[in-house]
Scaffold this motif. Structure first.
Motif, PDB file in Angstrom:
ATOM      1  N   SER A   1       0.820  -1.210   0.000  1.00 46.48           N
ATOM      2  CA  SER A   1       0.000   0.000   0.000  1.00 46.48           C
ATOM      3  C   SER A   1       0.854   1.262   0.000  1.00 46.48           C
ATOM      4  O   SER A   1       2.028   1.226   0.371  1.00 46.48           O
ATOM      5  CB  SER A   1      -0.866   0.030   1.262  1.00 46.48           C
ATOM      6  OG  SER A   1      -1.743  -1.055   1.274  1.00 46.48           O
TER       7      SER A   1
ATOM      8  N   ARG B   1       1.461   7.762   6.454  1.00 46.26           N
ATOM      9  CA  ARG B   1       2.031   7.538   7.790  1.00 46.26           C
ATOM     10  C   ARG B   1       3.555   7.429   7.688  1.00 46.26           C
ATOM     11  O   ARG B   1       4.075   6.908   6.704  1.00 46.26           O
ATOM     12  CB  ARG B   1       1.435   6.244   8.383  1.00 46.26           C
ATOM     13  CG  ARG B   1       2.275   5.655   9.492  1.00 46.26           C
ATOM     14  CD  ARG B   1       1.582   4.616  10.308  1.00 46.26           C
ATOM     15  NE  ARG B   1       1.677   3.229   9.899  1.00 46.26           N
ATOM     16  CZ  ARG B   1       2.808   2.549   9.723  1.00 46.26           C
ATOM     17  NH1 ARG B   1       3.989   3.144   9.821  1.00 46.26           N
ATOM     18  NH2 ARG B   1       2.760   1.266   9.391  1.00 46.26           N
TER      19      ARG B   1
ATOM     20  N   TYR C   1       5.627  -0.426   2.973  1.00 46.39           N
ATOM     21  CA  TYR C   1       4.697   0.526   2.366  1.00 46.39           C
ATOM     22  C   TYR C   1       5.463   1.339   1.334  1.00 46.39           C
ATOM     23  O   TYR C   1       6.695   1.377   1.349  1.00 46.39           O
ATOM     24  CB  TYR C   1       4.180   1.533   3.415  1.00 46.39           C
ATOM     25  CG  TYR C   1       3.043   1.066   4.277  1.00 46.39           C
ATOM     26  CD1 TYR C   1       1.748   0.978   3.777  1.00 46.39           C
ATOM     27  CD2 TYR C   1       3.257   0.746   5.618  1.00 46.39           C
ATOM     28  CE1 TYR C   1       0.691   0.569   4.597  1.00 46.39           C
ATOM     29  CE2 TYR C   1       2.202   0.334   6.437  1.00 46.39           C
ATOM     30  CZ  TYR C   1       0.928   0.253   5.915  1.00 46.39           C
ATOM     31  OH  TYR C   1      -0.121  -0.144   6.710  1.00 46.39           O
TER      32      TYR C   1
ATOM     33  N   TYR D   1      -4.249   5.856   3.541  1.00 47.39           N
ATOM     34  CA  TYR D   1      -3.712   4.573   3.093  1.00 47.39           C
ATOM     35  C   TYR D   1      -4.445   4.218   1.803  1.00 47.39           C
ATOM     36  O   TYR D   1      -5.660   4.437   1.705  1.00 47.39           O
ATOM     37  CB  TYR D   1      -4.013   3.462   4.113  1.00 47.39           C
ATOM     38  CG  TYR D   1      -3.347   3.610   5.464  1.00 47.39           C
ATOM     39  CD1 TYR D   1      -3.856   4.491   6.418  1.00 47.39           C
ATOM     40  CD2 TYR D   1      -2.229   2.855   5.785  1.00 47.39           C
ATOM     41  CE1 TYR D   1      -3.257   4.608   7.664  1.00 47.39           C
ATOM     42  CE2 TYR D   1      -1.625   2.969   7.041  1.00 47.39           C
ATOM     43  CZ  TYR D   1      -2.144   3.845   7.968  1.00 47.39           C
ATOM     44  OH  TYR D   1      -1.560   3.962   9.204  1.00 47.39           O
TER      45      TYR D   1
ATOM     46  N   GLU E   1      -8.066  -1.605   5.870  1.00 46.76           N
ATOM     47  CA  GLU E   1      -9.117  -1.399   6.863  1.00 46.76           C
ATOM     48  C   GLU E   1     -10.491  -1.425   6.178  1.00 46.76           C
ATOM     49  O   GLU E   1     -10.593  -1.572   4.954  1.00 46.76           O
ATOM     50  CB  GLU E   1      -8.846  -0.140   7.703  1.00 46.76           C
ATOM     51  CG  GLU E   1      -8.650   1.116   6.938  1.00 46.76           C
ATOM     52  CD  GLU E   1      -9.873   1.520   6.192  1.00 46.76           C
ATOM     53  OE1 GLU E   1      -9.863   1.433   4.944  1.00 46.76           O
ATOM     54  OE2 GLU E   1     -10.865   1.922   6.840  1.00 46.76           O
TER      55      GLU E   1
HETATM   56  P1  5GP Z   1      -0.757   0.435  10.130  1.00 46.22           P
HETATM   57  O1  5GP Z   1      -0.529   1.906  10.371  1.00 46.22           O
HETATM   58  O2  5GP Z   1      -0.932  -0.315  11.433  1.00 46.22           O
HETATM   59  O3  5GP Z   1       0.289  -0.165   9.237  1.00 46.22           O
HETATM   60  O4  5GP Z   1      -2.138   0.297   9.350  1.00 46.22           O
HETATM   61  C1  5GP Z   1      -3.294   0.894   9.872  1.00 46.22           C
HETATM   62  C2  5GP Z   1      -4.521   0.348   9.178  1.00 46.22           C
HETATM   63  O5  5GP Z   1      -4.502   0.722   7.795  1.00 46.22           O
HETATM   64  C3  5GP Z   1      -4.617  -1.176   9.221  1.00 46.22           C
HETATM   65  O6  5GP Z   1      -5.953  -1.520   9.571  1.00 46.22           O
HETATM   66  C4  5GP Z   1      -4.296  -1.589   7.817  1.00 46.22           C
HETATM   67  O7  5GP Z   1      -4.983  -2.792   7.462  1.00 46.22           O
HETATM   68  C5  5GP Z   1      -4.857  -0.425   7.027  1.00 46.22           C
HETATM   69  N1  5GP Z   1      -4.275  -0.285   5.685  1.00 46.22           N
HETATM   70  C6  5GP Z   1      -3.014  -0.564   5.273  1.00 46.22           C
HETATM   71  N2  5GP Z   1      -2.896  -0.356   3.959  1.00 46.22           N
HETATM   72  C7  5GP Z   1      -4.114   0.056   3.513  1.00 46.22           C
HETATM   73  C8  5GP Z   1      -4.638   0.418   2.218  1.00 46.22           C
HETATM   74  O8  5GP Z   1      -3.984   0.391   1.189  1.00 46.22           O
HETATM   75  N3  5GP Z   1      -5.937   0.785   2.176  1.00 46.22           N
HETATM   76  C9  5GP Z   1      -6.738   0.831   3.268  1.00 46.22           C
HETATM   77  N4  5GP Z   1      -7.997   1.188   3.112  1.00 46.22           N
HETATM   78  N5  5GP Z   1      -6.288   0.486   4.494  1.00 46.22           N
HETATM   79  C10 5GP Z   1      -4.990   0.101   4.617  1.00 46.22           C
END
Ligand code: 5GP
Length: 212
Positions: free
Chosen positions: A39, A43, A55, A83, A105
Protein backbone atom coordinates in the motif's frame (compact mmCIF):
# COMPACT_ATOMS: atom_id res chain seq x y z
CA UNK A 1 -8.75 -28.33 -14.10
CA UNK A 2 -10.41 -26.23 -11.42
CA UNK A 3 -10.22 -22.50 -11.95
CA UNK A 4 -6.79 -21.44 -10.75
CA UNK A 5 -7.10 -17.76 -11.64
CA UNK A 6 -5.76 -15.56 -8.87
CA UNK A 7 -8.26 -14.44 -6.24
CA UNK A 8 -8.35 -11.09 -4.55
CA UNK A 9 -8.22 -11.65 -0.81
CA UNK A 10 -9.13 -8.82 1.56
CA UNK A 11 -7.88 -9.21 5.11
CA UNK A 12 -9.04 -6.74 7.75
CA UNK A 13 -9.09 -6.71 11.50
CA UNK A 14 -8.18 -4.61 14.47
CA UNK A 15 -4.76 -3.14 14.84
CA UNK A 16 -3.03 -5.77 17.01
CA UNK A 17 -5.28 -8.65 15.95
CA UNK A 18 -2.31 -10.31 14.28
CA UNK A 19 -3.18 -9.78 10.58
CA UNK A 20 0.38 -8.94 9.58
CA UNK A 21 1.83 -12.01 11.30
CA UNK A 22 -0.75 -14.30 9.71
CA UNK A 23 -0.10 -12.82 6.26
CA UNK A 24 3.69 -13.15 6.60
CA UNK A 25 3.28 -16.76 7.72
CA UNK A 26 0.98 -17.50 4.80
CA UNK A 27 3.32 -16.00 2.23
CA UNK A 28 6.38 -17.74 3.69
CA UNK A 29 4.58 -21.08 3.65
CA UNK A 30 2.98 -20.77 0.20
CA UNK A 31 5.21 -18.29 -1.61
CA UNK A 32 4.20 -19.53 -5.06
CA UNK A 33 0.45 -19.04 -4.42
CA UNK A 34 0.16 -15.74 -2.53
CA UNK A 35 1.48 -12.24 -2.93
CA UNK A 36 0.90 -9.15 -0.84
CA UNK A 37 -0.10 -5.84 -2.33
CA UNK A 38 2.07 -3.02 -1.00
CA UNK A 39 0.00 0.00 0.00
CA UNK A 40 0.82 3.67 -0.21
CA UNK A 41 0.51 5.65 3.02
CA UNK A 42 1.11 9.11 4.42
CA UNK A 43 2.03 7.54 7.79
CA UNK A 44 5.71 7.78 8.72
CA UNK A 45 7.79 4.58 8.71
CA UNK A 46 8.07 2.62 11.99
CA UNK A 47 11.39 1.28 13.09
CA UNK A 48 12.40 -1.56 10.76
CA UNK A 49 9.90 -0.67 8.03
CA UNK A 50 11.35 -0.46 4.53
CA UNK A 51 10.19 1.70 1.61
CA UNK A 52 8.62 -0.44 -1.13
CA UNK A 53 8.43 -3.51 1.13
CA UNK A 54 6.38 -2.38 4.12
CA UNK A 55 4.70 0.53 2.37
CA UNK A 56 5.30 3.18 -0.27
CA UNK A 57 5.69 6.14 2.08
CA UNK A 58 4.21 9.30 0.55
CA UNK A 59 3.69 12.93 1.45
CA UNK A 60 0.09 14.19 1.48
CA UNK A 61 0.72 15.92 -1.88
CA UNK A 62 2.14 12.78 -3.47
CA UNK A 63 -0.82 10.77 -2.19
CA UNK A 64 -3.28 13.32 -3.58
CA UNK A 65 -1.55 13.10 -6.98
CA UNK A 66 -1.97 9.30 -6.94
CA UNK A 67 -5.70 9.76 -6.29
CA UNK A 68 -6.00 12.35 -9.09
CA UNK A 69 -4.17 10.08 -11.55
CA UNK A 70 -6.55 7.22 -10.72
CA UNK A 71 -3.64 5.04 -9.57
CA UNK A 72 -5.45 3.62 -6.53
CA UNK A 73 -8.13 0.91 -6.33
CA UNK A 74 -9.32 2.40 -3.04
CA UNK A 75 -8.09 4.68 -0.29
CA UNK A 76 -9.16 5.63 3.21
CA UNK A 77 -8.27 7.76 6.18
CA UNK A 78 -7.19 5.80 9.25
CA UNK A 79 -6.24 7.49 12.53
CA UNK A 80 -5.02 10.76 10.92
CA UNK A 81 -3.29 9.21 7.88
CA UNK A 82 -4.19 8.13 4.36
CA UNK A 83 -3.71 4.57 3.09
CA UNK A 84 -4.42 3.28 -0.43
CA UNK A 85 -3.96 0.27 -2.72
CA UNK A 86 -2.04 0.86 -5.98
CA UNK A 87 -3.97 -0.61 -8.90
CA UNK A 88 -1.16 -1.72 -11.25
CA UNK A 89 0.47 -4.38 -9.06
CA UNK A 90 -2.86 -5.94 -8.08
CA UNK A 91 -4.06 -6.27 -11.67
CA UNK A 92 -0.73 -7.65 -12.91
CA UNK A 93 -0.50 -10.23 -10.10
CA UNK A 94 -4.08 -11.42 -10.59
CA UNK A 95 -3.33 -11.82 -14.32
CA UNK A 96 -0.29 -13.96 -13.45
CA UNK A 97 -2.51 -16.34 -11.43
CA UNK A 98 -1.43 -15.39 -7.91
CA UNK A 99 -3.83 -14.85 -5.03
CA UNK A 100 -3.35 -11.21 -4.08
CA UNK A 101 -3.73 -10.21 -0.44
CA UNK A 102 -4.92 -6.73 0.50
CA UNK A 103 -4.34 -5.98 4.17
CA UNK A 104 -6.66 -3.01 4.47
CA UNK A 105 -9.12 -1.40 6.86
CA UNK A 106 -12.86 -1.58 6.51
CA UNK A 107 -13.70 1.51 4.41
CA UNK A 108 -11.25 0.35 1.77
CA UNK A 109 -12.49 -3.24 2.02
CA UNK A 110 -16.05 -2.17 1.24
CA UNK A 111 -14.86 -0.10 -1.75
CA UNK A 112 -12.91 -3.10 -3.11
CA UNK A 113 -15.91 -5.43 -2.69
CA UNK A 114 -17.93 -3.06 -4.87
CA UNK A 115 -15.29 -2.91 -7.59
CA UNK A 116 -14.31 -6.59 -7.42
CA UNK A 117 -17.46 -8.46 -6.21
CA UNK A 118 -15.66 -11.77 -6.64
CA UNK A 119 -13.09 -10.79 -3.97
CA UNK A 120 -13.03 -12.88 -0.77
CA UNK A 121 -13.01 -10.99 2.54
CA UNK A 122 -11.80 -12.23 5.91
CA UNK A 123 -12.06 -10.41 9.24
CA UNK A 124 -9.50 -11.30 11.91
CA UNK A 125 -10.37 -10.82 15.58
CA UNK A 126 -8.28 -11.41 18.69
CA UNK A 127 -9.67 -13.90 21.24
CA UNK A 128 -10.40 -11.05 23.69
CA UNK A 129 -10.08 -7.29 24.22
CA UNK A 130 -7.48 -7.88 26.95
CA UNK A 131 -5.26 -9.79 24.55
CA UNK A 132 -5.65 -7.00 22.00
CA UNK A 133 -4.44 -4.30 24.40
CA UNK A 134 -1.62 -6.54 25.60
CA UNK A 135 -0.44 -7.12 22.01
CA UNK A 136 -0.58 -3.41 21.18
CA UNK A 137 1.37 -2.47 24.31
CA UNK A 138 3.96 -5.22 23.78
CA UNK A 139 4.45 -4.23 20.14
CA UNK A 140 5.57 -0.84 21.42
CA UNK A 141 5.33 0.82 18.00
CA UNK A 142 2.76 3.45 19.02
CA UNK A 143 2.46 5.91 21.89
CA UNK A 144 -0.40 5.55 24.35
CA UNK A 145 -2.54 8.20 22.69
CA UNK A 146 -2.30 6.46 19.30
CA UNK A 147 -3.06 3.09 20.93
CA UNK A 148 -6.19 4.63 22.44
CA UNK A 149 -7.25 5.99 19.04
CA UNK A 150 -6.61 2.59 17.46
CA UNK A 151 -8.73 0.89 20.15
CA UNK A 152 -11.58 3.35 19.49
CA UNK A 153 -11.28 2.63 15.80
CA UNK A 154 -11.22 -1.13 16.51
CA UNK A 155 -14.47 -0.80 18.41
CA UNK A 156 -16.10 0.85 15.36
CA UNK A 157 -14.64 -1.64 12.87
CA UNK A 158 -15.80 -4.61 14.95
CA UNK A 159 -19.41 -3.51 14.54
CA UNK A 160 -19.04 -3.98 10.77
CA UNK A 161 -17.24 -7.33 10.79
CA UNK A 162 -20.51 -8.92 9.69
CA UNK A 163 -20.07 -7.48 6.20
CA UNK A 164 -17.14 -9.85 5.66
CA UNK A 165 -17.35 -13.36 4.17
CA UNK A 166 -15.30 -15.15 6.86
CA UNK A 167 -14.23 -14.66 10.46
CA UNK A 168 -11.02 -15.95 12.00
CA UNK A 169 -10.34 -15.73 15.74
CA UNK A 170 -6.59 -15.53 15.96
CA UNK A 171 -5.66 -17.45 19.09
CA UNK A 172 -3.24 -19.84 17.37
CA UNK A 173 -1.02 -18.48 14.61
CA UNK A 174 -0.47 -21.74 12.68
CA UNK A 175 -4.17 -22.57 12.78
CA UNK A 176 -5.07 -19.09 11.56
CA UNK A 177 -2.60 -19.37 8.65
CA UNK A 178 -4.05 -22.76 7.67
CA UNK A 179 -7.60 -21.44 7.99
CA UNK A 180 -6.91 -18.64 5.51
CA UNK A 181 -5.34 -21.11 3.08
CA UNK A 182 -8.27 -23.55 3.45
CA UNK A 183 -10.75 -20.75 2.75
CA UNK A 184 -8.92 -19.84 -0.45
CA UNK A 185 -8.67 -23.47 -1.59
CA UNK A 186 -12.42 -23.90 -1.06
CA UNK A 187 -13.17 -20.62 -2.84
CA UNK A 188 -11.33 -21.98 -5.90
CA UNK A 189 -13.71 -24.97 -5.82
CA UNK A 190 -16.91 -22.90 -5.85
CA UNK A 191 -19.20 -23.79 -8.76
CA UNK A 192 -19.67 -20.12 -9.62
CA UNK A 193 -15.91 -19.83 -10.24
CA UNK A 194 -15.87 -22.91 -12.47
CA UNK A 195 -18.64 -22.43 -15.02
CA UNK A 196 -16.27 -23.03 -17.95
CA UNK A 197 -15.08 -26.34 -16.50
CA UNK A 198 -18.65 -27.47 -15.74
CA UNK A 199 -19.71 -26.59 -19.30
CA UNK A 200 -16.79 -28.42 -20.87
CA UNK A 201 -17.37 -31.64 -18.84
CA UNK A 202 -21.09 -31.48 -19.59
CA UNK A 203 -20.28 -31.08 -23.26
CA UNK A 204 -18.00 -34.15 -23.22
CA UNK A 205 -20.69 -36.20 -21.48
CA UNK A 206 -23.24 -35.01 -24.01
CA UNK A 207 -20.96 -35.96 -26.93
CA UNK A 208 -20.40 -39.45 -25.47
CA UNK A 209 -24.06 -40.12 -24.81
CA UNK A 210 -25.45 -38.51 -27.97
CA UNK A 211 -26.04 -41.75 -29.83
CA UNK A 212 -27.72 -43.58 -26.90
P1 5GP B 1 -0.76 0.44 10.13
O1 5GP B 1 -0.53 1.91 10.37
O2 5GP B 1 -0.93 -0.31 11.43
O3 5GP B 1 0.29 -0.16 9.24
O4 5GP B 1 -2.14 0.30 9.35
C1 5GP B 1 -3.29 0.89 9.87
C2 5GP B 1 -4.52 0.35 9.18
O5 5GP B 1 -4.50 0.72 7.79
C3 5GP B 1 -4.62 -1.18 9.22
O6 5GP B 1 -5.95 -1.52 9.57
C4 5GP B 1 -4.30 -1.59 7.82
O7 5GP B 1 -4.98 -2.79 7.46
C5 5GP B 1 -4.86 -0.42 7.03
N1 5GP B 1 -4.28 -0.28 5.69
C6 5GP B 1 -3.01 -0.56 5.27
N2 5GP B 1 -2.90 -0.36 3.96
C7 5GP B 1 -4.11 0.06 3.51
C8 5GP B 1 -4.64 0.42 2.22
O8 5GP B 1 -3.98 0.39 1.19
N3 5GP B 1 -5.94 0.79 2.18
C9 5GP B 1 -6.74 0.83 3.27
N4 5GP B 1 -8.00 1.19 3.11
N5 5GP B 1 -6.29 0.49 4.49
C10 5GP B 1 -4.99 0.10 4.62
Amino acid sequence: MLNDKGLLLIISGFSGAGKGTIINGLINKYRDRYTLSISATTRGPREGEVEGISYFFKTKDEFTTMIENDELIEYANYVDNYYGTPKKYVDESLESGKNVILEIEIQGALQVKEMYPQAVSIFIMPPSAQILIKRLLERGTEDLQTIKKRMTRAQKEGMRAKYYDYLIINDDLQQSIDSVDRIIRCEHMKCKRNFDLIDSINKEVYELTRGD
